[in-house]
Motif scaffolding. Structure first.
Motif, PDB file in Angstrom:
ATOM      1  N   PHE A  48       0.757  -1.194   0.133  1.00 14.93           N
ATOM      2  CA  PHE A  48       0.091   0.026   0.017  1.00 14.93           C
ATOM      3  C   PHE A  48       0.681   1.206  -0.055  1.00 14.93           C
ATOM      4  O   PHE A  48       2.113   1.268   0.666  1.00 14.93           O
ATOM      5  N   GLU A  49       0.455   2.128  -0.772  1.00 17.01           N
ATOM      6  CA  GLU A  49       1.155   3.541  -0.937  1.00 17.01           C
ATOM      7  C   GLU A  49      -0.010   4.577  -0.453  1.00 17.01           C
ATOM      8  O   GLU A  49      -0.842   4.822  -1.332  1.00 17.01           O
ATOM      9  N   HIS A  50       0.131   5.147   0.781  1.00 14.43           N
ATOM     10  CA  HIS A  50      -0.807   5.984   1.168  1.00 14.43           C
ATOM     11  C   HIS A  50      -0.504   7.510   0.697  1.00 14.43           C
ATOM     12  O   HIS A  50       0.574   7.796   1.462  1.00 14.43           O
ATOM     13  N   ILE A  51      -0.879   8.203  -0.192  1.00 16.47           N
ATOM     14  CA  ILE A  51      -0.598   9.412  -0.401  1.00 16.47           C
ATOM     15  C   ILE A  51      -1.512  10.586   0.307  1.00 16.47           C
ATOM     16  O   ILE A  51      -2.733  10.544  -0.197  1.00 16.47           O
ATOM     17  N   GLU A  52      -1.213  11.127   1.218  1.00 19.58           N
ATOM     18  CA  GLU A  52      -1.855  11.898   2.228  1.00 19.58           C
ATOM     19  C   GLU A  52      -1.182  13.408   1.812  1.00 19.58           C
ATOM     20  O   GLU A  52       0.099  13.420   2.123  1.00 19.58           O
ATOM     21  N   ILE A  53      -2.101  14.554   1.535  1.00 17.79           N
ATOM     22  CA  ILE A  53      -1.342  15.788   1.353  1.00 17.79           C
ATOM     23  C   ILE A  53      -2.596  16.435   2.061  1.00 17.79           C
ATOM     24  O   ILE A  53      -3.812  16.533   1.884  1.00 17.79           O
ATOM     25  N   ASP A  54      -1.952  17.223   2.881  1.00 13.84           N
ATOM     26  CA  ASP A  54      -2.939  18.355   3.790  1.00 13.84           C
ATOM     27  C   ASP A  54      -2.698  19.509   3.088  1.00 13.84           C
ATOM     28  O   ASP A  54      -1.563  20.319   3.089  1.00 13.84           O
ATOM     29  N   PRO A  55      -3.560  20.213   2.210  1.00 15.17           N
ATOM     30  CA  PRO A  55      -3.248  21.503   1.315  1.00 15.17           C
ATOM     31  C   PRO A  55      -3.159  22.717   2.647  1.00 15.17           C
ATOM     32  O   PRO A  55      -2.421  23.810   2.068  1.00 15.17           O
ATOM     33  N   ASN A  56      -3.641  22.557   3.681  1.00 17.45           N
ATOM     34  CA  ASN A  56      -3.450  23.748   4.625  1.00 17.45           C
ATOM     35  C   ASN A  56      -2.065  23.835   5.042  1.00 17.45           C
ATOM     36  O   ASN A  56      -1.801  25.157   5.416  1.00 17.45           O
ATOM     37  N   GLU A  57      -1.322  23.048   5.072  1.00 21.86           N
ATOM     38  CA  GLU A  57       0.128  23.315   5.592  1.00 21.86           C
ATOM     39  C   GLU A  57       0.929  23.318   4.315  1.00 21.86           C
ATOM     40  O   GLU A  57       2.112  23.283   4.473  1.00 21.86           O
ATOM     41  N   LEU A  58       0.564  23.536   3.258  1.00 23.41           N
ATOM     42  CA  LEU A  58       1.289  23.719   2.162  1.00 23.41           C
ATOM     43  C   LEU A  58       1.117  24.724   1.105  1.00 23.41           C
ATOM     44  O   LEU A  58       0.128  25.531   1.310  1.00 23.41           O
ATOM     45  N   ALA A  59       2.240  25.438   0.889  1.00 22.03           N
ATOM     46  CA  ALA A  59       2.298  26.725   0.156  1.00 22.03           C
ATOM     47  C   ALA A  59       2.777  26.315  -1.371  1.00 22.03           C
ATOM     48  O   ALA A  59       4.057  25.401  -1.193  1.00 22.03           O
ATOM     49  N   GLU A  60       2.419  26.757  -2.145  1.00 19.76           N
ATOM     50  CA  GLU A  60       3.137  26.745  -3.596  1.00 19.76           C
ATOM     51  C   GLU A  60       4.035  27.610  -4.063  1.00 19.76           C
ATOM     52  O   GLU A  60       3.336  28.856  -4.506  1.00 19.76           O
ATOM     53  N   ILE A  61       5.343  27.565  -4.350  1.00 21.88           N
ATOM     54  CA  ILE A  61       6.088  28.836  -4.675  1.00 21.88           C
ATOM     55  C   ILE A  61       6.866  28.234  -5.929  1.00 21.88           C
ATOM     56  O   ILE A  61       7.914  27.530  -5.706  1.00 21.88           O
ATOM     57  N   GLY A  62       6.540  28.518  -7.105  1.00 21.38           N
ATOM     58  CA  GLY A  62       7.225  28.154  -8.212  1.00 21.38           C
ATOM     59  C   GLY A  62       7.193  26.762  -8.801  1.00 21.38           C
ATOM     60  O   GLY A  62       6.066  26.392  -8.349  1.00 21.38           O
ATOM     61  N   ASP A  63       7.966  26.368  -9.567  1.00 20.67           N
ATOM     62  CA  ASP A  63       7.593  25.266 -10.480  1.00 20.67           C
ATOM     63  C   ASP A  63       7.937  24.099  -9.507  1.00 20.67           C
ATOM     64  O   ASP A  63       8.754  23.845  -9.056  1.00 20.67           O
ATOM     65  N   TYR A  64       7.174  22.999  -9.968  1.00 20.23           N
ATOM     66  CA  TYR A  64       7.322  21.740  -9.323  1.00 20.23           C
ATOM     67  C   TYR A  64       6.796  20.541 -10.031  1.00 20.23           C
ATOM     68  O   TYR A  64       6.098  20.820 -11.079  1.00 20.23           O
ATOM     69  N   ASP A  65       7.209  19.264  -9.614  1.00 23.78           N
ATOM     70  CA  ASP A  65       6.387  18.254 -10.299  1.00 23.78           C
ATOM     71  C   ASP A  65       6.205  17.098  -9.284  1.00 23.78           C
ATOM     72  O   ASP A  65       6.085  17.358  -7.758  1.00 23.78           O
ATOM     73  N   LEU A  66       5.675  15.972  -9.759  1.00 24.30           N
ATOM     74  CA  LEU A  66       5.294  14.775  -8.811  1.00 24.30           C
ATOM     75  C   LEU A  66       6.419  13.840  -8.666  1.00 24.30           C
ATOM     76  O   LEU A  66       5.814  12.621  -8.434  1.00 24.30           O
ATOM     77  N   GLU A  67       7.519  14.138  -8.959  1.00 25.22           N
ATOM     78  CA  GLU A  67       8.711  13.073  -8.768  1.00 25.22           C
ATOM     79  C   GLU A  67       8.447  12.096  -7.667  1.00 25.22           C
ATOM     80  O   GLU A  67       8.887  11.002  -7.638  1.00 25.22           O
ATOM     81  N   GLY A  68       8.058  13.079  -6.409  1.00 22.79           N
ATOM     82  CA  GLY A  68       8.017  12.088  -5.136  1.00 22.79           C
ATOM     83  C   GLY A  68       7.187  10.896  -5.525  1.00 22.79           C
ATOM     84  O   GLY A  68       7.412   9.602  -4.741  1.00 22.79           O
ATOM     85  N   LEU A  69       5.952  11.115  -5.823  1.00 28.33           N
ATOM     86  CA  LEU A  69       4.929  10.142  -6.007  1.00 28.33           C
ATOM     87  C   LEU A  69       5.633   9.177  -6.913  1.00 28.33           C
ATOM     88  O   LEU A  69       5.415   7.735  -6.879  1.00 28.33           O
ATOM     89  N   PHE A  70       6.294   9.310  -8.113  1.00 28.60           N
ATOM     90  CA  PHE A  70       6.841   8.662  -9.154  1.00 28.60           C
ATOM     91  C   PHE A  70       7.801   7.549  -8.155  1.00 28.60           C
ATOM     92  O   PHE A  70       7.894   6.559  -8.282  1.00 28.60           O
ATOM     93  N   LEU A  71       8.685   8.058  -7.393  1.00 25.43           N
ATOM     94  CA  LEU A  71       9.742   7.419  -6.683  1.00 25.43           C
ATOM     95  C   LEU A  71       8.942   6.485  -5.862  1.00 25.43           C
ATOM     96  O   LEU A  71       9.527   5.386  -5.757  1.00 25.43           O
ATOM     97  N   ARG A  72       8.088   6.854  -5.208  1.00 20.77           N
ATOM     98  CA  ARG A  72       7.376   6.051  -4.112  1.00 20.77           C
ATOM     99  C   ARG A  72       6.906   4.800  -4.947  1.00 20.77           C
ATOM    100  O   ARG A  72       6.712   3.735  -4.448  1.00 20.77           O
ATOM    101  N   LEU A  73       6.248   5.235  -6.056  1.00 23.08           N
ATOM    102  CA  LEU A  73       5.441   4.088  -6.717  1.00 23.08           C
ATOM    103  C   LEU A  73       6.531   3.168  -7.216  1.00 23.08           C
ATOM    104  O   LEU A  73       6.351   1.994  -7.207  1.00 23.08           O
TER     105      LEU A  73
END
Ligand SMILES: Nc1ncnc2c1ncn2[C@@H]1O[C@H](COP(=O)(O)OP(=O)(O)OP(=O)(O)O)[C@@H](O)[C@H]1O
Ligand SMILES: [Mg+2]
Lengths: 402, 96
Positions: free
Chosen positions: A94-119
């Motif tokens: 199992f891979e539980h992807i939990e994201i709390d948008p409240n504690e997250l700020a987005e500043i600049g460009d990003y990707d979802l490489e963390g999800l890929f690495l976990r998978l």
């Protein structure tokens, strides 16, 4: 039978569905399973994954964006799926992807490489062949840049395809679209739509294969059941009209009636309608037929839409037919459901499943249950086949919707 | 009265290999901390490509992710940190 150039398929273990698709989901490709809330998406995906891991030697990774792994395990425990044992045996991860948008700020460009690495780590660590993403659309409420998400989800699907993963992606239905975020455009090979409707307070679950590239498949809407046995699709609307015909006659259980019929009874495999006003003896005639079958050692199912098993036994005992020992010896199975409990097609679906399950004893397995052959394609079946209409006729009172 | 732990400040930047986004984020973080908060933070850069297990352990999905684990509450910033003002606002501790 086997198409030499056809695409290869992976069994889901969902009874009925694998027949409908002539072998299951496209191997090594993504399949989208969409539908409204509570329609059974997670259960479909879980069954597919567990069947692969437990029965087919294809380990699976469950990426859950919503429910916790412990909840998923608890939900399917009653279906006989031991998720924890499979996890312990490295067949399921199992891979539980939990994201709390409240504690997250987005500043600049990003990707979802963390999800890929976990998978990637999860797939490699158990040698997975199957993947479930349930439901990846949740990412859209966690991150605020839809352009990045779309590009990354497309990349993820391509990546899974490159790695040959047979994948089920679930998504919730949108307004006039199959999915809220238009995921269907990424998944071009196989799309399945689940539906849960309530009409006149009677609920019916239906599924439709919206598309399935490179293969034939049933195209109708098929009712499906979710109950203590899990997810099963009942291809009722694919009933053909090519059942076997028999010359043999079997006793109706009423000697005087048999004498009136040309060859001393009903044609095996035929449908008999018994009609009459209230109290004219329809149920009694049905019970006589069942009794005669039991005397020959043949199994029958009695579908009742008005009386419980106890009532039927009591009432029939009063006319000298004792169903109790037949029930006990499993020569007779009594199935009672109120007409309002299901819709008409669900009743039919449940009846088909009951017949499929009520395997005949070996002594009578040589006689096939011809009239249902087209539906089930199974080898063994109850050998008494005129059951359906004679017993159903008992419910064919004008007051009943059947 | 301040103990060591109540003064502890820690930033962790998660990257994945030497991608342009990761390199930009590392450079931006270095610049911001040196110019605006010299010596205040203990900084660690973790390359998840070298240690993918940590992605699950630390619940990382987006790359780059900057986590301020101390002081609490935990703050997370995703992206290449290209807007200095926004980064400063996000990292600002109450009462400062
Ligand atoms: N173990 C079970 N036994 C009997 N019924 C079940 C079982 N598990 C699920 N169901 C039935 O199936 C329904 C759908 O379950 P499921 O979680 O698969 O739906 P879903 O489409 O994933 O829903 P959601 O939109 O909430 O994610 C449940 O509401 C319940 O009625
Ligand atoms: Mg669900």
């Amino acid at each position: 039978m086997v198409q030499p150039t056809g695409i290869s398929k992976s069994l889901t273990g969902i009874s009925g569905f694998d027949d409908l698709t002539l072998g299951g989901l496209p191997t090594g490709r993504p399949t989208l399973v969409c539908g409204s809330a509570g329609c059974g998406k997670t259960l479909f995906a879980t069954t597919f994954l567990i069947h692969g891991a437990r029965d087919l030697g294809e380990p699976g990774v469950f990426v859950t964006f919503e429910e916790r792994p412990s909840d998923i395990a608890a939900n399917v425990a009653s279906l006989g799926f031991d998720v924890e044992a499979l996890v312990a045996a490295d067949k399921l991860s199992f891979e539980h992807i939990e994201i709390d948008p409240n504690e997250l700020a987005e500043i600049g460009d990003y990707d979802l490489e963390g999800l890929f690495l976990r998978l990637e780590l999860a797939i490699d660590s158990i040698g997975a062949k199957r993947v479930v993403l349930d439901t990846i659309e949740s990412l859209f409420s966690a991150f605020s840049n839809p352009a990045i998400l779309r590009a990354e989800i497309r990349r993820l699907f391509d990546w899974l395809k490159d790695r040959g993963m047979t994948t089920v992606i679930t998504a919730e239905r949108g307004d006039g679209t199959l999915t809220r975020q238009g995921l269907e455009e990424y998944v071009s090979d196989c799309v399945i739509l689940l539906d849960h409707r309530a009409e006149n307070q009677i609920s019916t679950r239906r599924m439709r294969i919206v598309k399935y590239r490179g293969t034939a498949h049933g195209t109708n809407e098929y009712p499906f059941l979710i109950d203590e046995d899990g997810f099963s699709v009942l291809p009722v609307s694919s009933l053909g009209l090519d059942h076997l015909v028999f010359d043999e006659h079997i006793a109706s259980g009423v000697p005087d009636l048999d004498a009136m019929l040309s060859k001393g009874g009903f044609h095996r495999g035929s449908s008999i309608l018994v009609s009459g006003v209230a109290g004219s003896g329809k149920s009694s005639l049905a019970a006589s037929f069942i009794g005669a079958s039991a005397e020959r050692g043949e199994r029958s199912i009695y579908f009742s839409f008005e009386e419980s098993e106890g009532q039927t036994v009591r009432n029939m005992r009063s006319i000298g037919i004792d169903l109790a020992p037949m029930l006990k010896q499993k020569l007779v199975r009594h199935v009672a459901a109120r007409p309002t409990f299901y819709s008409l097609e669900m009743h039919l679906a449940v009846m088909i499943r009951e017949i499929q399950r009520f395997d005949p004893s070996s002594s009578c397995s040589t006689r096939s249950r011809h009239s249902w052959k087209a539906v089930t394609g199974s080898k063994c079946s109850p050998c008494c086949c005129a059951w359906s209409i004679s017993s159903r006729a008992a419910a064919l009172r004008p007051s009943s919707p059947i | 009265m301040t103990t060591e732990s109540s003064n502890a400040r820690k930033l962790t930047l998660y990257v994945a290999g030497q991608t342009p986004k990761s390199l930009t984020a590392i450079a931006n973080l270095k610049k911001i901390t040196e110019e605006h908060m010299p010596g205040q933070y203990e900084i660690e850069v973790i390359d998840l490509r070298e240690n993918p297990k940590l992605a699950k352990e630390h619940s990382i999905v987006a790359i780059p992710t900057l986590v301020r684990s101390l002081p609490v509450p935990i703050r997370r910033i995703i992206g290449d940190l290209s807007d200095v003002e926004k980064v400063l606002v996000s990292l600002k501790v109450q009462g400062e």
